[in-house]
Scaffold this active site. Structure first.
Site, PDB file in Angstrom:
ATOM      1  N   SER A 124       0.833  -1.213   0.000  1.00 40.01           N
ATOM      2  CA  SER A 124       0.000   0.000   0.000  1.00 40.01           C
ATOM      3  C   SER A 124       0.858   1.249   0.000  1.00 40.01           C
ATOM      4  CB  SER A 124      -0.840   0.100   1.271  1.00 40.01           C
ATOM      5  OG  SER A 124      -1.484  -1.071   1.555  1.00 40.01           O
ATOM      6  N   HIS A 145      -2.349  -3.534  -6.427  1.00 35.68           N
ATOM      7  CA  HIS A 145      -2.816  -3.094  -5.105  1.00 35.68           C
ATOM      8  C   HIS A 145      -4.323  -3.274  -4.967  1.00 35.68           C
ATOM      9  CE1 HIS A 145      -3.447   0.354  -2.036  1.00 35.68           C
ATOM     10  NE2 HIS A 145      -3.179  -0.767  -1.414  1.00 35.68           N
ATOM     11  N   GLU A 157      -5.347  -1.146  -8.138  1.00 33.23           N
ATOM     12  CA  GLU A 157      -4.365  -0.253  -8.752  1.00 33.23           C
ATOM     13  C   GLU A 157      -3.241  -1.114  -9.332  1.00 33.23           C
ATOM     14  OE1 GLU A 157      -4.692   3.804  -6.133  1.00 33.23           O
ATOM     15  OE2 GLU A 157      -3.531   2.177  -5.277  1.00 33.23           O
ATOM     16  N   ASN A 195      -4.846   6.410  -2.186  1.00 34.48           N
ATOM     17  CA  ASN A 195      -4.367   6.965  -0.923  1.00 34.48           C
ATOM     18  C   ASN A 195      -3.825   8.386  -1.089  1.00 34.48           C
ATOM     19  OD1 ASN A 195      -5.134   4.925   0.777  1.00 34.48           O
ATOM     20  ND2 ASN A 195      -3.227   3.790   0.546  1.00 34.48           N
TER      21      ASN A 195
HETATM   22  N1  LIG Z   1      -5.062  -4.695   5.304  1.00 39.68           N
HETATM   23  C1  LIG Z   1      -5.388  -3.875   4.327  1.00 39.68           C
HETATM   24  O1  LIG Z   1      -6.444  -3.196   4.362  1.00 39.68           O
HETATM   25  C2  LIG Z   1      -4.508  -3.751   3.114  1.00 39.68           C
HETATM   26  C3  LIG Z   1      -5.028  -3.171   1.955  1.00 39.68           C
HETATM   27  C4  LIG Z   1      -4.219  -3.103   0.824  1.00 39.68           C
HETATM   28  C5  LIG Z   1      -2.935  -3.590   0.870  1.00 39.68           C
HETATM   29  N2  LIG Z   1      -2.441  -4.133   2.022  1.00 39.68           N
HETATM   30  C6  LIG Z   1      -1.069  -4.661   1.996  1.00 39.68           C
HETATM   31  O2  LIG Z   1      -1.121  -6.064   1.829  1.00 39.68           O
HETATM   32  C7  LIG Z   1      -0.039  -6.692   2.517  1.00 39.68           C
HETATM   33  C8  LIG Z   1      -0.578  -7.697   3.503  1.00 39.68           C
HETATM   34  O3  LIG Z   1      -1.447  -7.079   4.402  1.00 39.68           O
HETATM   35  P1  LIG Z   1      -2.462  -7.890   5.321  1.00 39.68           P
HETATM   36  O4  LIG Z   1      -3.382  -6.891   5.904  1.00 39.68           O
HETATM   37  O5  LIG Z   1      -2.988  -9.048   4.585  1.00 39.68           O
HETATM   38  O6  LIG Z   1      -1.462  -8.390   6.473  1.00 39.68           O
HETATM   39  P2  LIG Z   1      -1.668  -9.636   7.463  1.00 39.68           P
HETATM   40  O7  LIG Z   1      -0.846  -9.332   8.649  1.00 39.68           O
HETATM   41  O8  LIG Z   1      -3.107  -9.955   7.640  1.00 39.68           O
HETATM   42  O9  LIG Z   1      -1.016 -10.859   6.658  1.00 39.68           O
HETATM   43  C9  LIG Z   1       0.350 -10.933   6.337  1.00 39.68           C
HETATM   44  C10 LIG Z   1       0.708 -12.412   6.236  1.00 39.68           C
HETATM   45  O10 LIG Z   1       2.017 -12.505   5.680  1.00 39.68           O
HETATM   46  C11 LIG Z   1       2.726 -13.497   6.411  1.00 39.68           C
HETATM   47  N3  LIG Z   1       4.148 -13.187   6.268  1.00 39.68           N
HETATM   48  C12 LIG Z   1       4.828 -12.200   6.880  1.00 39.68           C
HETATM   49  N4  LIG Z   1       6.098 -12.208   6.441  1.00 39.68           N
HETATM   50  C13 LIG Z   1       6.205 -13.193   5.521  1.00 39.68           C
HETATM   51  C14 LIG Z   1       7.241 -13.660   4.687  1.00 39.68           C
HETATM   52  N5  LIG Z   1       8.454 -13.115   4.720  1.00 39.68           N
HETATM   53  N6  LIG Z   1       6.992 -14.689   3.856  1.00 39.68           N
HETATM   54  C15 LIG Z   1       5.754 -15.253   3.797  1.00 39.68           C
HETATM   55  N7  LIG Z   1       4.735 -14.848   4.570  1.00 39.68           N
HETATM   56  C16 LIG Z   1       4.949 -13.815   5.411  1.00 39.68           C
HETATM   57  C17 LIG Z   1       2.214 -13.428   7.812  1.00 39.68           C
HETATM   58  O11 LIG Z   1       2.411 -14.658   8.496  1.00 39.68           O
HETATM   59  C18 LIG Z   1       0.724 -13.137   7.573  1.00 39.68           C
HETATM   60  O12 LIG Z   1      -0.025 -14.313   7.482  1.00 39.68           O
HETATM   61  C19 LIG Z   1       0.765  -5.549   3.117  1.00 39.68           C
HETATM   62  O13 LIG Z   1       1.777  -5.183   2.220  1.00 39.68           O
HETATM   63  C20 LIG Z   1      -0.261  -4.445   3.259  1.00 39.68           C
HETATM   64  O14 LIG Z   1       0.306  -3.158   3.279  1.00 39.68           O
HETATM   65  C21 LIG Z   1      -3.209  -4.247   3.134  1.00 39.68           C
END
Ligand SMILES: NC(=O)c1ccc[n+]([C@@H]2O[C@H](COP(=O)([O-])OP(=O)(O)OC[C@H]3O[C@@H](n4cnc5c(N)ncnc54)[C@H](O)[C@@H]3O)[C@@H](O)[C@H]2O)c1
Length: 506
Positions: A124, A145, A157, A195
């Site tokens: 993000s 994204h 995106e 954003n």
């Molecule tokens: N939550 C949101 O609203 C949102 C929206 C858009 C984008 N994002 C982006 O998406 C990504 C994930 O966000 P999320 O909310 O799903 O996070 P989350 O914490 O729910 O999930 C992340 C997962 O990745 C795993 N993980 C961490 N490091 C790892 C690695 N090195 N190798 C493999 N697995 C690994 C963790 O165990 C976890 O299960 C981030 O980059 C975040 O910025 C999040």
């Protein structure tokens, strides 16, 4: 370049958290084979079980056929270890939001997948280019994204990094369409489109609050009613949580080298330190009881006044409309060329405050009340000079409320509330177009789908009139002497030419 519409397309997803799960769900429903993996042992299998439960729930509600759900689940494989992603056509990364972790993962991925495999990051806030730069074949890396919750937020995106082959972005846009989402194409810049475009609403509303012009509930009410926003800015901040939104505001501000348009409010850090996060902590800009915001009662409408009302601002296009409404409501109008000594003077400023307008129109500031002319049919906002007598304010309030119109009375403000907040949204949208971060159409699409605004920033500017938005910003900049309000060249040119803000430039 793999064809994203091929029947046997295989997608790897790394990170089986909130986003990875959502992406996996839409991908298997889109007919892809998905291999889902996570660093935490068992996490991918748990995610698979959760997706199964979600699809069963959709079947139960009659929104998905049992056979389609079974076929989709059969296409999902929870795998342990990156090695099992060999042979994927595309891999989407959705791991923790940390640049070093993502760079390390992409390096490891490149050792597993073939050179033709596309690599996408769901980041993000991190630069896609910085993630790609760690790769052996950076041209195949782009941003993809998604927004949360992925199955409901139908916009993606597609982000071109400085090193990305444009054909990779084209392929990822086709992939997004296959998943039932609308792709919007953005250059790799802080906040991408959504954003970035979202800065205006929140930071300007916070500025209005910080300046003591109105309370959060008033600002929310004005913006919901005047510009049809589903949630007011403070309701939105409380919903997201300051622990999430404050770092986003600060990061984008700093990534743009302290661009004044994105300057966050000092109120945020203080509230964060106090634990006033929003809904999740039980108190933010509103207090919550049983999950519901405790809204302050709207002040009662004052009784009708016998004071005559005189309307100034002869050059304002909304003047006739206001006069008709006041007449229809039974107000006692003073139709003299100048106000009688006892008349209340109504002015209709654009981008200006009540005090300066009273002085410029040669009116007695103790009897002057300003009414926002731009959103009058939806909501009446009025403001006073520091000298306005309460009886003068109440006379205008009662007259405007006579036909049932909701009225908000605020303190003096250059551009009231809605004018300045909407002008900031439009200006930032224009500057995104000016910087060629995305096409005008994609900017509006991204904002309506990603932020739920009733109109995209450019269409919103067209609805008000580019020249009007320019006038608001020019007046704000003159009043505050703050480059925050300087108009984008994109806006200035189109307003001067009298053409739509959606007009592209070849
Ligand atoms: N939550 C949101 O609203 C949102 C929206 C858009 C984008 N994002 C982006 O998406 C990504 C994930 O966000 P999320 O909310 O799903 O996070 P989350 O914490 O729910 O999930 C992340 C997962 O990745 C795993 N993980 C961490 N490091 C790892 C690695 N090195 N190798 C493999 N697995 C690994 C963790 O165990 C976890 O299960 C981030 O980059 C975040 O910025 C999040």
């Amino acid at each position: 370049m793999p064809d994203m519409n091929r029947g046997d397309l295989v997608m790897g997803i790394v990170g089986a958290g909130l986003m990875g799960r959502g992406i996996a769900q839409v991908a298997i429903l889109g007919g892809l084979r998905v291999r889902l993996c996570d660093a935490r042992p068992g996490a991918a299998a748990e995610a698979g079980a959760e997706i199964g439960a979600t699809l069963s729930m959709l079947v139960g509600k009659g929104r998905l056929a049992r056979e389609a759900a079974d076929a989709a689940l059969a296409r999902l494989a929870a795998v342990e270890g990156l090695a099992q992603l060999a042979g994927c056509h595309v891999v989407v990364e959705a791991i923790v939001e940390n640049l070093e972790a993502k760079r390390a993962l992409f390096e490891r991925l490149e050792a597993v997948v073939g050179d033709g495999c596309l690599l996408a990051t769901n980041t993000s806030s991190l630069p896609v280019t910085a993630i790609a730069a760690a790769c052996r074949v950076p041209q195949r890396v782009a941003g993809l994204h998604f927004f949360s919750p992925v199955p409901l937020m139908k916009v993606v995106e597609v982000i071109d990094g400085a090193l990305t082959d444009p054909a990779v972005g084209d392929a990822l846009a086709a992939l997004a369409r296959r998943l039932g989402h609308t792709p919007v194409r953005a250059q790799d810049t802080p906040g991408f489109i959504v954003n970035h475009a979202g800065r205006g609403y929140l930071t300007e509303a916070l500025r209005v609050l910080g300046e003591g012009i109105a309370e959060p509930a008033q600002i929310d009410r004005i913006l919901r009613a005047s510009a049809s926003f589903r949630l007011g800015p403070f309701e939105l901040l409380d919903l997201t949580g300051l622990d999430v939104s404050c770092p986003v505001m600060e990061t984008i501000y700093h990534q743009y080298y302290e661009e004044p348009r994105y300057r966050p409010s000092p109120l945020l850090r203080q509230r964060l330190a106090a634990g006033l996060l929003g809904r999740k902590s039980g108190r933010g800009f509103y207090a919550y009881a049983d999950g519901r915001a405790q809204l302050p009662e709207a002040p009662p409408v004052p009784p009708a006044s016998p004071l005559p009302l005189w309307v100034g601002s002869p050059e304002c296009g909304a003047r006739e409309n206001l006069l008709r409404r006041l007449q229809a409501g039974g107000a006692h109008l003073d139709s003299g060329a100048r106000p009688s000594p006892e008349s209340v003077c109504i002015v209709l400023p654009i981008g200006r405050d009540a005090s300066s307008t009273a002085v410029d129109e040669g009116l007695d500031p103790a009897r002057t009340v300003a009414v926002d002319p731009l959103f009058l049919d939806l909501h009446a906002t009025l403001m006073c000079t520091p000298l306005t007598a309460p009886a003068a304010r109440d006379a205008v309030w009662a007259a405007l409320a006579a036909d049932g119109t909701a009225v908000s009375a605020i303190r003096d403000s250059a551009g009231f509330v809605a004018q300045r907040v909407v002008a900031m949204i439009v200006n930032i949208g224009c500057d995104i177009a000016q910087q060629r971060i995305a096409t005008p159409q994609d900017i509006d699409r991204a904002v309506t789908l990603g932020l739920g605004y009733p109109l995209g920033p450019l269409a919103l500017g067209d609805a008000l009139g580019g020249a009007t938005v320019l006038a608001i910003l020019d007046a704000l900049q003159a009043f505050y002497r703050d480059p925050r309000y300087r108009p984008s060249p994109w806006l200035t040119r189109r307003a001067r030419l009298g053409v739509s803000l959606l007009t592209p430039e070849p």
